[in-house]
Scaffold this motif. Sequence first.
Motif, mmCIF file in Angstrom:
data_model
loop_
_atom_site.group_PDB
_atom_site.id
_atom_site.type_symbol
_atom_site.label_atom_id
_atom_site.label_comp_id
_atom_site.label_asym_id
_atom_site.label_seq_id
_atom_site.Cartn_x
_atom_site.Cartn_y
_atom_site.Cartn_z
ATOM 1 N N TRP A 211 -23.794 4.678 33.544
ATOM 2 C CA TRP A 211 -23.400 5.454 32.362
ATOM 3 C C TRP A 211 -24.024 4.871 31.091
ATOM 4 C CZ3 TRP A 211 -21.014 10.011 31.572
ATOM 5 C CH2 TRP A 211 -20.660 10.305 30.259
ATOM 6 N N THR A 212 -23.948 3.548 30.930
ATOM 7 C CA THR A 212 -24.504 2.951 29.711
ATOM 8 C C THR A 212 -26.025 3.096 29.679
ATOM 9 O OG1 THR A 212 -24.573 0.697 30.638
ATOM 10 C CG2 THR A 212 -22.593 1.327 29.399
ATOM 11 N N LEU A 213 -26.664 3.065 30.838
ATOM 12 C CA LEU A 213 -28.104 3.307 30.883
ATOM 13 C C LEU A 213 -28.419 4.741 30.456
ATOM 14 C CD1 LEU A 213 -29.106 1.374 34.109
ATOM 15 C CD2 LEU A 213 -30.039 0.980 31.819
ATOM 16 N N LYS A 214 -27.615 5.693 30.903
ATOM 17 C CA LYS A 214 -27.815 7.092 30.508
ATOM 18 C C LYS A 214 -27.596 7.265 28.998
ATOM 19 C CE LYS A 214 -26.680 9.119 34.993
ATOM 20 N NZ LYS A 214 -27.671 10.140 35.294
ATOM 21 N N GLU A 215 -26.588 6.585 28.446
ATOM 22 C CA GLU A 215 -26.365 6.649 26.997
ATOM 23 C C GLU A 215 -27.555 6.067 26.234
ATOM 24 O OE1 GLU A 215 -22.664 4.467 26.610
ATOM 25 O OE2 GLU A 215 -21.633 6.327 26.085
ATOM 26 N N ALA A 216 -28.036 4.930 26.678
ATOM 27 C CA ALA A 216 -29.176 4.289 26.011
ATOM 28 C C ALA A 216 -30.426 5.156 26.126
ATOM 29 C CB ALA A 216 -29.421 2.902 26.604
ATOM 30 N N LEU A 217 -30.624 5.775 27.291
ATOM 31 C CA LEU A 217 -31.768 6.670 27.481
ATOM 32 C C LEU A 217 -31.660 7.874 26.543
ATOM 33 C CD1 LEU A 217 -34.343 7.484 29.024
ATOM 34 C CD2 LEU A 217 -32.841 8.568 30.722
ATOM 35 N N ALA A 218 -30.471 8.418 26.399
ATOM 36 C CA ALA A 218 -30.270 9.559 25.497
ATOM 37 C C ALA A 218 -30.663 9.187 24.078
ATOM 38 C CB ALA A 218 -28.811 10.020 25.560
ATOM 39 N N SER B 40 -18.305 -1.753 48.569
ATOM 40 C CA SER B 40 -17.032 -1.496 49.257
ATOM 41 C C SER B 40 -15.839 -1.717 48.335
ATOM 42 C CB SER B 40 -16.913 -2.379 50.496
ATOM 43 O OG SER B 40 -17.028 -3.739 50.139
ATOM 44 N N ASP B 41 -15.977 -2.596 47.365
ATOM 45 C CA ASP B 41 -14.888 -2.908 46.450
ATOM 46 C C ASP B 41 -14.850 -1.881 45.327
ATOM 47 O OD1 ASP B 41 -12.877 -5.002 45.388
ATOM 48 O OD2 ASP B 41 -14.263 -4.709 43.693
ATOM 49 N N ILE B 42 -13.680 -1.344 45.040
ATOM 50 C CA ILE B 42 -13.539 -0.311 44.007
ATOM 51 C C ILE B 42 -13.921 -0.817 42.620
ATOM 52 C CG2 ILE B 42 -11.080 -0.696 43.538
ATOM 53 C CD1 ILE B 42 -11.099 2.575 43.565
ATOM 54 N N ASN B 43 -13.671 -2.095 42.342
ATOM 55 C CA ASN B 43 -14.057 -2.664 41.042
ATOM 56 C C ASN B 43 -15.574 -2.750 40.914
ATOM 57 O OD1 ASN B 43 -11.411 -3.010 40.063
ATOM 58 N ND2 ASN B 43 -11.212 -4.906 41.229
ATOM 59 N N GLU B 44 -16.257 -3.072 42.011
ATOM 60 C CA GLU B 44 -17.727 -3.098 41.986
ATOM 61 C C GLU B 44 -18.281 -1.686 41.840
ATOM 62 O OE1 GLU B 44 -18.404 -5.194 45.652
ATOM 63 O OE2 GLU B 44 -18.765 -7.075 44.574
ATOM 64 N N GLN B 45 -17.629 -0.717 42.480
ATOM 65 C CA GLN B 45 -18.049 0.680 42.317
ATOM 66 C C GLN B 45 -17.897 1.107 40.859
ATOM 67 O OE1 GLN B 45 -15.735 3.046 45.049
ATOM 68 N NE2 GLN B 45 -17.085 2.598 46.768
ATOM 69 N N ALA B 46 -16.781 0.758 40.260
ATOM 70 C CA ALA B 46 -16.549 1.112 38.852
ATOM 71 C C ALA B 46 -17.589 0.434 37.961
ATOM 72 C CB ALA B 46 -15.140 0.703 38.424
ATOM 73 N N GLY B 47 -17.887 -0.826 38.246
ATOM 74 C CA GLY B 47 -18.898 -1.537 37.467
ATOM 75 C C GLY B 47 -20.254 -0.862 37.554
ATOM 76 N N ASP C 164 -20.218 -3.531 29.274
ATOM 77 C CA ASP C 164 -21.605 -3.241 29.649
ATOM 78 C C ASP C 164 -22.437 -2.936 28.420
ATOM 79 O OD1 ASP C 164 -21.621 -3.615 32.350
ATOM 80 O OD2 ASP C 164 -21.241 -1.530 32.860
ATOM 81 N N ILE C 165 -23.611 -3.550 28.366
ATOM 82 C CA ILE C 165 -24.565 -3.314 27.290
ATOM 83 C C ILE C 165 -25.892 -2.942 27.938
ATOM 84 C CG2 ILE C 165 -25.820 -4.332 25.363
ATOM 85 C CD1 ILE C 165 -23.468 -6.340 25.136
ATOM 86 N N SER C 166 -26.424 -1.791 27.563
ATOM 87 C CA SER C 166 -27.722 -1.353 28.067
ATOM 88 C C SER C 166 -28.600 -0.945 26.902
ATOM 89 C CB SER C 166 -27.567 -0.173 29.029
ATOM 90 O OG SER C 166 -26.882 -0.561 30.193
ATOM 91 N N THR D 226 -23.722 -7.413 31.433
ATOM 92 C CA THR D 226 -22.296 -7.377 31.139
ATOM 93 C C THR D 226 -21.937 -8.615 30.341
ATOM 94 O OG1 THR D 226 -21.834 -6.202 33.194
ATOM 95 C CG2 THR D 226 -19.985 -7.277 32.143
ATOM 96 N N LEU D 227 -21.160 -8.399 29.307
ATOM 97 C CA LEU D 227 -20.691 -9.496 28.467
ATOM 98 C C LEU D 227 -19.198 -9.315 28.252
ATOM 99 C CD1 LEU D 227 -21.450 -11.957 26.705
ATOM 100 C CD2 LEU D 227 -21.783 -10.357 24.831
#
Length: 102
Positions: free
Chosen positions: A33-40, A20-27, A75-77, A70-71
């Motif tokens: 996104w970082t998972l998709k980058e790491a998968l690529a 419900s929180d926009i910051n949590e949605q962004a997170g 985000d690090i994936s 998250t650090l």
Amino acid sequence: MKLAKHFYDRNEVNLISGFSDINEQAGCFFRIWTLKEALAKATSQPIAKLLSPNVFTEIEKHNLTASSNTLNDFDISVVAQKSTDWQCSFINFNDLCRDLAF
């Protein structure tokens, strides 16, 4: 949400919109996104091919392992064949400068 709805798999969008929180949605958006980058990188595919498929399904399909965290709001994936295929270290630049007397 607009970007997620345009690029991401429906189940990923549902996961993001579950917050419900926009910051949590962004997170959640950026974690995916970082998972998709790491998968690529792990599969030597362009990220453009991995935007619409569900990243969790793709990781499983390729029999890969993933770790994400998250650090300091960053985000690090990592996606790899086995969890022992990689190591990750974080170096705090300020601590490093102090320790090396810069």
